[in-house]
Design a protein around this motif. Sequence first.
Motif, PDB file in Angstrom:
ATOM      1  N   UNK A   1       0.830  -1.204   0.000  1.00  0.00           N
ATOM      2  CA  UNK A   1       0.000   0.000   0.000  1.00  0.00           C
ATOM      3  C   UNK A   1       0.865   1.255   0.000  1.00  0.00           C
ATOM      4  N   UNK A   2       1.908   1.262   0.837  1.00  0.00           N
ATOM      5  CA  UNK A   2       2.798   2.427   0.906  1.00  0.00           C
ATOM      6  C   UNK A   2       3.521   2.638  -0.417  1.00  0.00           C
ATOM      7  N   UNK A   3       3.969   1.546  -1.046  1.00  0.00           N
ATOM      8  CA  UNK A   3       4.691   1.667  -2.301  1.00  0.00           C
ATOM      9  C   UNK A   3       3.764   2.136  -3.417  1.00  0.00           C
ATOM     10  N   UNK A   4       2.537   1.607  -3.440  1.00  0.00           N
ATOM     11  CA  UNK A   4       1.561   2.060  -4.427  1.00  0.00           C
ATOM     12  C   UNK A   4       1.347   3.558  -4.325  1.00  0.00           C
ATOM     13  N   UNK A   5       1.135   4.056  -3.103  1.00  0.00           N
ATOM     14  CA  UNK A   5       0.907   5.485  -2.906  1.00  0.00           C
ATOM     15  C   UNK A   5       2.126   6.292  -3.329  1.00  0.00           C
ATOM     16  N   UNK A   6       3.320   5.817  -2.979  1.00  0.00           N
ATOM     17  CA  UNK A   6       4.554   6.520  -3.318  1.00  0.00           C
ATOM     18  C   UNK A   6       4.739   6.619  -4.828  1.00  0.00           C
ATOM     19  N   UNK A   7       4.526   5.516  -5.533  1.00  0.00           N
ATOM     20  CA  UNK A   7       4.697   5.527  -6.980  1.00  0.00           C
ATOM     21  C   UNK A   7       3.641   6.407  -7.641  1.00  0.00           C
ATOM     22  N   UNK A   8       2.409   6.357  -7.152  1.00  0.00           N
ATOM     23  CA  UNK A   8       1.336   7.172  -7.720  1.00  0.00           C
ATOM     24  C   UNK A   8       1.663   8.655  -7.588  1.00  0.00           C
ATOM     25  N   UNK A   9       2.160   9.053  -6.443  1.00  0.00           N
ATOM     26  CA  UNK A   9       2.481  10.461  -6.215  1.00  0.00           C
ATOM     27  C   UNK A   9       3.709  10.897  -7.002  1.00  0.00           C
ATOM     28  N   UNK A  10       4.701  10.029  -7.119  1.00  0.00           N
ATOM     29  CA  UNK A  10       5.961  10.392  -7.774  1.00  0.00           C
ATOM     30  C   UNK A  10       5.906  10.299  -9.291  1.00  0.00           C
ATOM     31  N   UNK A  11       5.182   9.319  -9.805  1.00  0.00           N
ATOM     32  CA  UNK A  11       5.223   9.034 -11.237  1.00  0.00           C
ATOM     33  C   UNK A  11       3.908   9.292 -11.971  1.00  0.00           C
ATOM     34  N   UNK A  12       2.847   9.606 -11.240  1.00  0.00           N
ATOM     35  CA  UNK A  12       1.559   9.846 -11.879  1.00  0.00           C
ATOM     36  C   UNK A  12       0.688   8.608 -11.914  1.00  0.00           C
ATOM     37  N   UNK A  13       1.291   7.449 -12.129  1.00  0.00           N
ATOM     38  CA  UNK A  13       0.600   6.168 -12.016  1.00  0.00           C
ATOM     39  C   UNK A  13       1.541   5.165 -11.366  1.00  0.00           C
ATOM     40  N   UNK A  14       0.950   4.184 -10.693  1.00  0.00           N
ATOM     41  CA  UNK A  14       1.751   3.102 -10.124  1.00  0.00           C
ATOM     42  C   UNK A  14       2.445   2.329 -11.232  1.00  0.00           C
ATOM     43  N   UNK A  15       1.748   2.149 -12.368  1.00  0.00           N
ATOM     44  CA  UNK A  15       2.342   1.438 -13.495  1.00  0.00           C
ATOM     45  C   UNK A  15       3.652   2.079 -13.923  1.00  0.00           C
ATOM     46  N   UNK A  16       3.648   3.397 -14.051  1.00  0.00           N
ATOM     47  CA  UNK A  16       4.874   4.081 -14.463  1.00  0.00           C
ATOM     48  C   UNK A  16       5.989   3.836 -13.454  1.00  0.00           C
ATOM     49  N   UNK A  17       5.663   3.884 -12.169  1.00  0.00           N
ATOM     50  CA  UNK A  17       6.662   3.621 -11.142  1.00  0.00           C
ATOM     51  C   UNK A  17       7.228   2.216 -11.240  1.00  0.00           C
ATOM     52  N   UNK A  18       6.362   1.229 -11.481  1.00  0.00           N
ATOM     53  CA  UNK A  18       6.817  -0.161 -11.602  1.00  0.00           C
ATOM     54  C   UNK A  18       7.665  -0.356 -12.854  1.00  0.00           C
ATOM     55  N   UNK A  19       7.330   0.363 -13.927  1.00  0.00           N
ATOM     56  CA  UNK A  19       8.134   0.263 -15.137  1.00  0.00           C
ATOM     57  C   UNK A  19       9.519   0.866 -14.926  1.00  0.00           C
ATOM     58  N   UNK A  20       9.574   2.039 -14.286  1.00  0.00           N
ATOM     59  CA  UNK A  20      10.851   2.715 -14.073  1.00  0.00           C
ATOM     60  C   UNK A  20      11.705   1.976 -13.047  1.00  0.00           C
ATOM     61  N   UNK A  21      11.073   1.584 -11.941  1.00  0.00           N
ATOM     62  CA  UNK A  21      11.837   1.022 -10.833  1.00  0.00           C
ATOM     63  C   UNK A  21      12.085  -0.484 -10.959  1.00  0.00           C
ATOM     64  N   UNK A  22      11.192  -1.190 -11.679  1.00  0.00           N
ATOM     65  CA  UNK A  22      11.294  -2.655 -11.707  1.00  0.00           C
ATOM     66  C   UNK A  22      11.254  -3.249 -13.114  1.00  0.00           C
ATOM     67  N   UNK A  23      11.113  -2.401 -14.120  1.00  0.00           N
ATOM     68  CA  UNK A  23      11.210  -2.861 -15.491  1.00  0.00           C
ATOM     69  C   UNK A  23      10.087  -3.761 -15.956  1.00  0.00           C
TER      70      UNK A  23
END
Length: 249
Positions: A65-87
């Motif tokens: 939950x914390x990571x989802x919120x962090x990625x959403x706030x930083x990248x605009x979507x959680x998907x974008x965060x997962x793509x950038x951070x985890x490929x």
Amino acid sequence: MTSVKSPARAVDAPRDFSLFDGVNAWVFDLDNTLYPREANIFLQVDQRIQDYIQRLLKLTAEAAKDLRRSYYERYGTTLRGLMVEHGITPDDFLEYVHDIDHSSLAADPALARVIARLPGRKFILTNGSRRHAENVAKKLGFTNEFEDIFDIVHSELMPKPDRTAYDRFIAATGVAPADAAMFEDLSRNLVVPKALGMRTVLIVPEGTRDVFHEDWEFEGRDDDHIDYVTANLGKFLADLLAATGKTAG
């Protein structure tokens, strides 16, 4: 011409609808904008995003939950965060998180009518998938109201509020920002549209504190990039049509 603003940016206060003179393109976010937030459709998506992260990264529910919120706030979507951070690749993610129950959505013929009566072109611009948008539109009873759906794949996986997402939408559709209005439930997603010259309308439901699930979702309603705030999109559009001499049909 400038919009009428009050210090408290009151919801559904009297408006100067002349700000919409010349608008010939109407751009709508999907989730929590074209349907009521209390339908909890996007809450289901949020939960499935959290489940996806938990499964992918083998995290606890709270850590996911914390990571989802962090990625959403930083990248605009959680998907974008997962793509950038985890490929990760997007297809499996988009299919999984949008596999939800739409039964809480009811047809909204009144909203469909007022959108159909708006002069010019109409679009959905969403950080979700096209399939999700089509499923929602079908449940709401929207058939031919929108010219196109510009989804996260169409924007080459660059989400709102990133400037690139809007630039790609404009390039693909030929919409002139100075002749467009955008409707959103998140203030931060209207910063770029306002800077580009669009009129901006923020959808804030009644009982905001009861239906917003994160404090940051509540922020921004009083910011200068918001022209109007409304609790009821359908009524707002009907009032606009009436003020400009048109009817909702």
